[in-house]
Design an enzyme around this catalytic site. Structure first.
Site, PDB file in Angstrom:
ATOM      1  CG  HIS A 132      -2.122  -0.882   1.014  1.00  0.00           C
ATOM      2  ND1 HIS A 132      -3.340  -0.408   0.623  1.00  0.00           N
ATOM      3  CD2 HIS A 132      -2.258  -2.216   1.102  1.00  0.00           C
ATOM      4  CE1 HIS A 132      -4.176  -1.413   0.482  1.00  0.00           C
ATOM      5  NE2 HIS A 132      -3.538  -2.532   0.777  1.00  0.00           N
ATOM      6  N   PRO A 133       0.411   2.296  -0.679  1.00  0.00           N
ATOM      7  CG  PRO A 133      -0.855   3.833  -1.910  1.00  0.00           C
ATOM      8  CD  PRO A 133      -0.813   2.373  -1.485  1.00  0.00           C
ATOM      9  CD  GLU A 160      -9.191   3.054  -2.718  1.00  0.00           C
ATOM     10  OE1 GLU A 160      -9.798   2.057  -3.136  1.00  0.00           O
ATOM     11  OE2 GLU A 160      -8.032   2.998  -2.249  1.00  0.00           O
ATOM     12  CG  PHE A 199      -1.804   5.482   8.662  1.00  0.00           C
ATOM     13  CD1 PHE A 199      -2.114   5.090   9.951  1.00  0.00           C
ATOM     14  CD2 PHE A 199      -2.741   6.226   7.950  1.00  0.00           C
ATOM     15  CE1 PHE A 199      -3.328   5.421  10.533  1.00  0.00           C
ATOM     16  CE2 PHE A 199      -3.959   6.563   8.520  1.00  0.00           C
ATOM     17  CZ  PHE A 199      -4.252   6.164   9.807  1.00  0.00           C
ATOM     18  CB  ALA A 210     -11.212   1.965   4.474  1.00  0.00           C
ATOM     19  CB  VAL A 211      -9.453   7.441   2.575  1.00  0.00           C
ATOM     20  CG1 VAL A 211      -8.075   7.236   3.182  1.00  0.00           C
ATOM     21  CG2 VAL A 211      -9.468   7.103   1.100  1.00  0.00           C
TER      22      VAL A 211
END
Length: 165
Positions: free
Chosen positions: A63-64, A83, A115, A118-119
């Site tokens: 994940h970025p 997202e 970090f 789910a935004v």
């Protein structure tokens, strides 16, 4: 019934850059038609949870960073770009960006993965507050929280791709 190649091609990116999750879900015989977001999600989650800790760590590390260098360079996956933009992370002030950069560095140093949250439905202030709280977690607690967030992100992605039932 969908072929393995078609399934992996379509859903292999739901768990960020981790097609092995879709491969294992298919190979386990967990994919039955008709394809729904809930059914595919359940199969993918079972495969993700059955993976070794090192493999799950690899998924987390795929994940970025939020509002990080990949976003600035325009190198996020299309899902991640949408997202993050939906949460306003593409419109940070210089001060906000500096705070995200500082927290990203501290978080990765402490936990060894970025970090993850789910935004969808969250704003930058919500995300920043969660970031500032979670950076104080233990590694075990944060690994579990990040894995749960990865599963939530996968569900949200699947809901945009497939009908519910």
């Amino acid at each position: 019934m969908i072929s393995r190649d078609d399934f992996v091609g379509r859903f292999g990116g739901v768990f960020e850059h981790s097609p092995f999750v879709a491969e294992r879900a298919y190979d386990a015989g967990a994919i039955v038609g008709p394809l729904t977001s809930g059914g595919v999600h359940a199969a993918l989650v079972r495969a993700f949870r059955a993976a070794s800790e090192a493999e799950r760590l690899g998924v987390l590390r795929a994940h970025p960073d939020l509002a990080g260098r990949l976003a600035i360079a325009g190198q996020l996956t299309e899902d991640s770009r949408k997202e993050q933009a939906g949460a306003g992370l593409d419109r940070l002030s210089p001060e906000e960006h500096a705070r995200f950069t500082e927290l990203n560095a501290a978080y990765v140093t402490k936990f060894g993965f970025p970090f993850i949250i789910a935004v969808k439905g969250l704003g930058k202030d919500d995300i920043l507050a969660a970031f500032e709280t979670r950076v104080d977690n233990s590694r075990d607690a944060e690994f579990a929280t990040a894995a749960a967030q990865v599963e939530k992100i996968a569900l949200l992605r699947l809901q945009s791709m497939l009908p519910e039932a």
